[in-house]
Write a protein that holds these residues in place. Structure first.
Motif, PDB file in Angstrom:
ATOM      1  N   THR A 105      40.612  31.878  53.938  1.00 39.34           N
ATOM      2  CA  THR A 105      39.163  31.685  53.857  1.00 39.34           C
ATOM      3  C   THR A 105      38.507  32.558  52.799  1.00 39.34           C
ATOM      4  O   THR A 105      37.372  32.314  52.423  1.00 39.34           O
ATOM      5  CB  THR A 105      38.489  31.972  55.217  1.00 39.34           C
ATOM      6  OG1 THR A 105      38.805  33.315  55.619  1.00 39.34           O
ATOM      7  CG2 THR A 105      38.968  30.985  56.279  1.00 39.34           C
ATOM      8  N   ASN A 106      39.219  33.594  52.326  1.00 38.57           N
ATOM      9  CA  ASN A 106      38.592  34.492  51.363  1.00 38.57           C
ATOM     10  C   ASN A 106      39.645  35.190  50.515  1.00 38.57           C
ATOM     11  O   ASN A 106      40.658  35.659  51.032  1.00 38.57           O
ATOM     12  CB  ASN A 106      37.738  35.536  52.100  1.00 38.57           C
ATOM     13  CG  ASN A 106      36.930  36.377  51.150  1.00 38.57           C
ATOM     14  OD1 ASN A 106      36.417  35.889  50.153  1.00 38.57           O
ATOM     15  ND2 ASN A 106      36.809  37.660  51.451  1.00 38.57           N
ATOM     16  N   TRP A 107      39.374  35.242  49.212  1.00 39.46           N
ATOM     17  CA  TRP A 107      40.168  36.011  48.260  1.00 39.46           C
ATOM     18  C   TRP A 107      39.253  37.071  47.679  1.00 39.46           C
ATOM     19  O   TRP A 107      38.110  36.794  47.331  1.00 39.46           O
ATOM     20  CB  TRP A 107      40.672  35.128  47.113  1.00 39.46           C
ATOM     21  CG  TRP A 107      41.649  34.088  47.507  1.00 39.46           C
ATOM     22  CD1 TRP A 107      43.009  34.181  47.467  1.00 39.46           C
ATOM     23  CD2 TRP A 107      41.369  32.759  47.969  1.00 39.46           C
ATOM     24  NE1 TRP A 107      43.587  33.011  47.886  1.00 39.46           N
ATOM     25  CE2 TRP A 107      42.602  32.123  48.200  1.00 39.46           C
ATOM     26  CE3 TRP A 107      40.188  32.048  48.218  1.00 39.46           C
ATOM     27  CZ2 TRP A 107      42.690  30.818  48.669  1.00 39.46           C
ATOM     28  CZ3 TRP A 107      40.287  30.749  48.684  1.00 39.46           C
ATOM     29  CH2 TRP A 107      41.520  30.154  48.899  1.00 39.46           C
ATOM     30  N   ASN A 108      39.753  38.288  47.554  1.00 38.78           N
ATOM     31  CA  ASN A 108      38.971  39.362  46.945  1.00 38.78           C
ATOM     32  C   ASN A 108      39.884  40.118  45.980  1.00 38.78           C
ATOM     33  O   ASN A 108      40.710  40.924  46.398  1.00 38.78           O
ATOM     34  CB  ASN A 108      38.395  40.295  48.005  1.00 38.78           C
ATOM     35  CG  ASN A 108      37.457  41.325  47.407  1.00 38.78           C
ATOM     36  OD1 ASN A 108      37.148  41.273  46.223  1.00 38.78           O
ATOM     37  ND2 ASN A 108      37.019  42.264  48.218  1.00 38.78           N
ATOM     38  N   THR A 118      36.184  36.421  43.639  1.00 37.43           N
ATOM     39  CA  THR A 118      36.496  35.785  44.914  1.00 37.43           C
ATOM     40  C   THR A 118      37.124  34.401  44.711  1.00 37.43           C
ATOM     41  O   THR A 118      37.262  33.638  45.661  1.00 37.43           O
ATOM     42  CB  THR A 118      35.231  35.657  45.794  1.00 37.43           C
ATOM     43  OG1 THR A 118      34.246  34.920  45.069  1.00 37.43           O
ATOM     44  CG2 THR A 118      34.697  37.034  46.179  1.00 37.43           C
ATOM     45  N   GLN A 120      40.276  31.821  43.941  1.00 40.00           N
ATOM     46  CA  GLN A 120      41.685  31.844  44.323  1.00 40.00           C
ATOM     47  C   GLN A 120      42.562  32.222  43.136  1.00 40.00           C
ATOM     48  O   GLN A 120      43.499  33.006  43.280  1.00 40.00           O
ATOM     49  CB  GLN A 120      42.120  30.486  44.879  1.00 40.00           C
ATOM     50  CG  GLN A 120      43.589  30.479  45.280  1.00 40.00           C
ATOM     51  CD  GLN A 120      44.048  29.154  45.858  1.00 40.00           C
ATOM     52  OE1 GLN A 120      43.303  28.180  45.899  1.00 40.00           O
ATOM     53  NE2 GLN A 120      45.285  29.119  46.315  1.00 40.00           N
ATOM     54  N   VAL A 138      43.379  39.202  51.067  1.00 42.49           N
ATOM     55  CA  VAL A 138      43.239  37.830  51.558  1.00 42.49           C
ATOM     56  C   VAL A 138      42.850  37.869  53.036  1.00 42.49           C
ATOM     57  O   VAL A 138      43.427  38.633  53.821  1.00 42.49           O
ATOM     58  CB  VAL A 138      44.553  37.044  51.369  1.00 42.49           C
ATOM     59  CG1 VAL A 138      44.482  35.681  52.025  1.00 42.49           C
ATOM     60  CG2 VAL A 138      44.881  36.915  49.886  1.00 42.49           C
ATOM     61  N   THR A 139      41.872  37.035  53.395  1.00 44.20           N
ATOM     62  CA  THR A 139      41.445  36.883  54.784  1.00 44.20           C
ATOM     63  C   THR A 139      41.754  35.456  55.225  1.00 44.20           C
ATOM     64  O   THR A 139      41.514  34.511  54.475  1.00 44.20           O
ATOM     65  CB  THR A 139      39.932  37.144  54.929  1.00 44.20           C
ATOM     66  OG1 THR A 139      39.624  38.433  54.393  1.00 44.20           O
ATOM     67  CG2 THR A 139      39.496  37.078  56.387  1.00 44.20           C
ATOM     68  N   THR A 140      42.280  35.327  56.450  1.00 38.41           N
ATOM     69  CA  THR A 140      42.615  33.994  56.960  1.00 38.41           C
ATOM     70  C   THR A 140      41.606  33.544  58.015  1.00 38.41           C
ATOM     71  O   THR A 140      40.810  34.345  58.524  1.00 38.41           O
ATOM     72  CB  THR A 140      44.023  33.972  57.573  1.00 38.41           C
ATOM     73  OG1 THR A 140      44.045  34.868  58.693  1.00 38.41           O
ATOM     74  CG2 THR A 140      45.085  34.355  56.564  1.00 38.41           C
ATOM     75  N   SER A 141      41.695  32.269  58.377  1.00 39.91           N
ATOM     76  CA  SER A 141      40.779  31.678  59.355  1.00 39.91           C
ATOM     77  C   SER A 141      40.918  32.298  60.747  1.00 39.91           C
ATOM     78  O   SER A 141      40.005  32.189  61.561  1.00 39.91           O
ATOM     79  CB  SER A 141      40.993  30.163  59.422  1.00 39.91           C
ATOM     80  OG  SER A 141      42.344  29.870  59.728  1.00 39.91           O
ATOM     81  N   ILE A 145      43.796  40.041  57.860  1.00 35.25           N
ATOM     82  CA  ILE A 145      43.547  40.493  56.494  1.00 35.25           C
ATOM     83  C   ILE A 145      44.769  41.258  56.003  1.00 35.25           C
ATOM     84  O   ILE A 145      45.306  42.112  56.719  1.00 35.25           O
ATOM     85  CB  ILE A 145      42.310  41.414  56.439  1.00 35.25           C
ATOM     86  CG1 ILE A 145      41.071  40.657  56.931  1.00 35.25           C
ATOM     87  CG2 ILE A 145      42.094  41.966  55.036  1.00 35.25           C
ATOM     88  CD1 ILE A 145      39.856  41.545  57.130  1.00 35.25           C
TER      89      ILE A 145
END
Length: 168
Positions: A105-108, A118, A120, A138-141, A145
């Motif tokens: 859900t998120n790339w940093n 942010t 991919q 990386v954060t997942t649904s 993290i």
């Protein structure tokens, strides 16, 4: 005649390498399947696990089970199309993260040059010579993290100055 205690405890979901605090209610003393008599207890299972607690009050006992669901975190990895060159050096980064039980859900991204992204698969230009660390979180649904960093991944050389002279 004393009534059986009514033990209450909630199931929890955590990510790998996290811990869960289990707190039972409804009795005066507790005995856990971990052999602990403390309440609450802290557990750090690596896989989904079931814990039981026996609660006692006025000579009567009741048992309750609780499930701790453990989600796998993302296995973060990335590569780039270049690792060195002269300034300005524009580098395309590619996320290679693997997830097993969720979606990302998120790339940093952090590039050690004051720029973050942010996206991919970001493009980042390094305008000054130097050595740069690159990191990706990386954060997942399911809320897990993970971070991966590569120190000194990008090396930017100074732009050469061409000088000419003539002996005419």
């Amino acid at each position: 005649v004393n009534q059986l205690p009514i033990i209450s405890i909630s199931n929890q979901t955590i990510c790998v390498s996290q811990s869960a605090t289990l707190t039972a209610n409804g009795a005066s003393t507790y005995s856990w399947s971990t052999n602990s008599t403390a309440n609450p207890i802290i557990v750090s299972p690596n896989t989904t696990s079931v814990y039981t607690v026996t609660g006692s009050h006025l000579g009567c006992s009741a048992i309750k089970a609780v499930t701790i669901t453990v989600n796998d975190g993302p296995i973060v990895s990335f590569n780039s199309n270049k690792v060195s060159g002269c300034a300005p050096l524009c580098v395309q980064f590619s996320d290679l993260t693997v997830v097993s039980s969720a979606t990302i859900t998120n790339w940093n991204w952090t590039f050690n040059n004051g720029i973050t992204s942010t996206l991919q698969n970001p493009l980042n230009c390094f305008n000054k010579d130097g050595t740069y660390n690159v990191g990706l979180t990386v954060t997942t649904s399911n809320g897990c993290i993970s971070t991966y960093s590569v120190p000194n991944m990008i090396i930017v050389h100074p732009t050469p100055n061409a000088e000419f002279s003539s002996d005419l």
